[in-house]
Design a protein around this motif. Structure first.
Motif, PDB file in Angstrom:
ATOM      1  N   LEU A   1      13.734  -0.184   4.747  1.00  0.00           N
ATOM      2  CA  LEU A   1      12.624   0.295   3.926  1.00  0.00           C
ATOM      3  C   LEU A   1      11.734   1.280   4.676  1.00  0.00           C
ATOM      4  O   LEU A   1      11.138   2.172   4.078  1.00  0.00           O
ATOM      5  N   ALA A   2      11.666   1.140   6.000  1.00  0.00           N
ATOM      6  CA  ALA A   2      10.715   1.931   6.774  1.00  0.00           C
ATOM      7  C   ALA A   2      11.293   3.240   7.297  1.00  0.00           C
ATOM      8  O   ALA A   2      10.554   4.216   7.464  1.00  0.00           O
ATOM      9  N   PHE A   3      12.598   3.274   7.568  1.00  0.00           N
ATOM     10  CA  PHE A   3      13.184   4.431   8.238  1.00  0.00           C
ATOM     11  C   PHE A   3      14.124   5.185   7.310  1.00  0.00           C
ATOM     12  O   PHE A   3      14.829   4.592   6.497  1.00  0.00           O
ATOM     13  N   GLY A   4      14.130   6.495   7.489  1.00  0.00           N
ATOM     14  CA  GLY A   4      14.991   7.374   6.706  1.00  0.00           C
ATOM     15  C   GLY A   4      14.658   8.799   7.052  1.00  0.00           C
ATOM     16  O   GLY A   4      14.214   9.112   8.163  1.00  0.00           O
TER      17      GLY A   4
ATOM     18  N   ASP B   1       1.680   2.025   4.325  1.00  0.00           N
ATOM     19  CA  ASP B   1       2.411   2.580   3.179  1.00  0.00           C
ATOM     20  C   ASP B   1       3.519   1.635   2.728  1.00  0.00           C
ATOM     21  O   ASP B   1       3.791   1.494   1.524  1.00  0.00           O
ATOM     22  N   LEU B   2       4.163   0.976   3.693  1.00  0.00           N
ATOM     23  CA  LEU B   2       5.237   0.046   3.360  1.00  0.00           C
ATOM     24  C   LEU B   2       4.726  -1.114   2.518  1.00  0.00           C
ATOM     25  O   LEU B   2       5.287  -1.426   1.455  1.00  0.00           O
ATOM     26  N   TRP B   3       3.634  -1.720   2.948  1.00  0.00           N
ATOM     27  CA  TRP B   3       3.123  -2.874   2.216  1.00  0.00           C
ATOM     28  C   TRP B   3       2.557  -2.470   0.861  1.00  0.00           C
ATOM     29  O   TRP B   3       2.720  -3.194  -0.127  1.00  0.00           O
ATOM     30  N   SER B   4       1.889  -1.324   0.793  1.00  0.00           N
ATOM     31  CA  SER B   4       1.354  -0.903  -0.500  1.00  0.00           C
ATOM     32  C   SER B   4       2.471  -0.558  -1.477  1.00  0.00           C
ATOM     33  O   SER B   4       2.373  -0.846  -2.669  1.00  0.00           O
ATOM     34  N   ALA B   5       3.564   0.037  -0.966  1.00  0.00           N
ATOM     35  CA  ALA B   5       4.700   0.349  -1.842  1.00  0.00           C
ATOM     36  C   ALA B   5       5.374  -0.920  -2.340  1.00  0.00           C
ATOM     37  O   ALA B   5       5.798  -0.996  -3.502  1.00  0.00           O
ATOM     38  N   LEU B   6       5.467  -1.942  -1.485  1.00  0.00           N
ATOM     39  CA  LEU B   6       6.039  -3.217  -1.929  1.00  0.00           C
ATOM     40  C   LEU B   6       5.161  -3.873  -2.990  1.00  0.00           C
ATOM     41  O   LEU B   6       5.648  -4.662  -3.807  1.00  0.00           O
ATOM     42  N   GLY B   7       3.887  -3.524  -2.991  1.00  0.00           N
ATOM     43  CA  GLY B   7       2.994  -4.033  -4.021  1.00  0.00           C
ATOM     44  C   GLY B   7       3.029  -3.239  -5.310  1.00  0.00           C
ATOM     45  O   GLY B   7       2.339  -3.577  -6.270  1.00  0.00           O
TER      46      GLY B   7
ATOM     47  N   LEU C   1       3.724  10.342  -1.035  1.00  0.00           N
ATOM     48  CA  LEU C   1       5.139  10.594  -0.779  1.00  0.00           C
ATOM     49  C   LEU C   1       5.774   9.435  -0.007  1.00  0.00           C
ATOM     50  O   LEU C   1       6.928   9.065  -0.255  1.00  0.00           O
ATOM     51  N   GLU C   2       5.024   8.864   0.944  1.00  0.00           N
ATOM     52  CA  GLU C   2       5.552   7.756   1.742  1.00  0.00           C
ATOM     53  C   GLU C   2       5.792   6.528   0.860  1.00  0.00           C
ATOM     54  O   GLU C   2       6.825   5.864   0.971  1.00  0.00           O
ATOM     55  N   GLU C   3       4.855   6.227  -0.012  1.00  0.00           N
ATOM     56  CA  GLU C   3       5.010   5.069  -0.898  1.00  0.00           C
ATOM     57  C   GLU C   3       6.160   5.287  -1.872  1.00  0.00           C
ATOM     58  O   GLU C   3       6.936   4.365  -2.154  1.00  0.00           O
TER      59      GLU C   3
END
Length: 347
Positions: A41-44, A52-58, A64-66
């Motif tokens: 989820l974090a790398f690409g 951004d990772l936790w907010s996107a999971l929410g 762009l990151e989310e």
């Protein structure tokens, strides 16, 4: 009392020690899988921050990151379930055939599913996602039966080496037929070329919902055959003496493996070597008891395919290397090592 328990020494202490070891490795694998999912989820092509990772999971997709994380969620889920399916399918195929070289890719099962799907799309206009899965399972089943029949010819029957050679030859032939079907069709050639390599890119929740019931059915059938596969490992005669219907056990377990291979190939393409690497590594960790081997193979397969997808995205930024290429790079030397290291007869 199971076959494994019957053959165990009477001293209870040695039996408890491996069980504790298996539980420890189980927690380790679960932790590694969780770390792999987070890394996926974090790398690409774009690395994201923890916030951004936790907010996107929410559910947030405002930046762009989310949005990148939100797009990676179905891809990560597909890599996880596909890897688990291929890991269990490989372990079951090795148990059914008592062949340490058995693997959905090496035995031609994946390529048979690929040819069936490609042919149905190119000549019969197949467009249904569920139709892909049924056609892929039919192609996988026909290919598996054909490879086993060819490998059974001659003196000694279906030996591991003969099955591996028959599978490799038939896989090459089927791959040529896939190319023959795809190349004249310029309208669908690019899509097929990406799918033919094996990729989890472009995964969607609709795709996951379509493939989930078939994968669940395959998982249940394979896991239900674990005790019987332990009996088969003792040889057909002894298994029959223990009350197993050998032909029925083989057919049922093989059906579960074919369902898993067909559904996975329809979703992600013919990804090879996962079903070969994973069961071997798991046997080194927890032994040959299929009641433990199959769940461990599922977890390890999920880890392998998820990590391979992350590697493919990171090493070629901003482009990516398809996961089927990464597993082939890792798996081909491992396959050669297995053949050279020991005299391959049976499990």
């Amino acid at each position: 009392m199971t076959v494994i328990e019957t053959l165990s020494p009477p001293d209870a202490a040695p039996a408890r020690r491996p069980a504790r070891t298996r539980v420890i490795w189980l927690f380790v694998l679960v932790g590694v899988l969780a770390a792999s999912v987070v890394a996926s989820l974090a790398f690409g092509s774009r690395t994201v921050a923890w916030s951004d990772l936790w907010s996107a999971l929410g559910g947030a997709e405002g930046t762009l990151e989310e949005a990148a994380v939100a797009k990676r969620i179905p891809r990560t889920l597909l890599a996880t379930v596909a890897g688990a399916a291929l890991g269990i399918a490989g372990a079951v195929m090795q148990g059914v055939t008592r062949n340490p070289l058995a693997d959905p890719g090496i035995l031609g099962v994946n390529m048979g599913a690929s040819l069936a799907v490609v042919t149905a799309i190119a000549y019969f206009g197949l467009a249904s996602a569920s139709g892909y899965i049924w056609v892929a399972m039919a192609g996988a089943a026909v290919s598996a039966v054909f490879v086993y029949a060819v490998g059974s010819l001659g003196r000694g029957g279906a030996t591991p080496l003969k099955l591996a050679l028959a599978g490799a030859a038939i896989s090459a032939a089927l791959a040529s037929l896939v190319s023959a079907v795809v190349l004249p069709r310029t309208d669908i050639g690019d899509t097929f070329r990406l799918w033919q390599v094996g990729t989890v890119g472009g995964a969607s929740y609709d795709q996951l919902r379509t493939v989930a019931p078939y994968l669940l059915a395959g998982f249940v059938i394979c896991l239900a055959s674990a005790r019987s596969l332990n009996s088969l490992a003792l040889g057909d005669d002894l298994a029959a003496g223990l009350g197993e219907r050998v032909a029925l056990v083989r057919a049922g377990a093989a059906l579960g493996a074919v369902i898993l291979c067909g559904a996975t190939t329809a979703a992600v393409g013919p990804i090879g070597f996962v079903g070969l690497l994973v069961p071997h590594a798991c046997r080194l960790l927890i032994g040959v008891d299929h009641r433990w081997l199959l769940p461990f193979s599922a977890l390890s397969g999920a880890v392998l395919l998820t990590v391979a997808d992350v590697i493919g995205r990171v090493v070629a930024r901003p482009a990516e290397i398809d996961v089927g290429i990464v597993t082939a790079i890792v798996g081909a030397p491992f396959f050669i090592h297995i053949v050279r290291r020991q005299k391959v007869t049976s499990l």
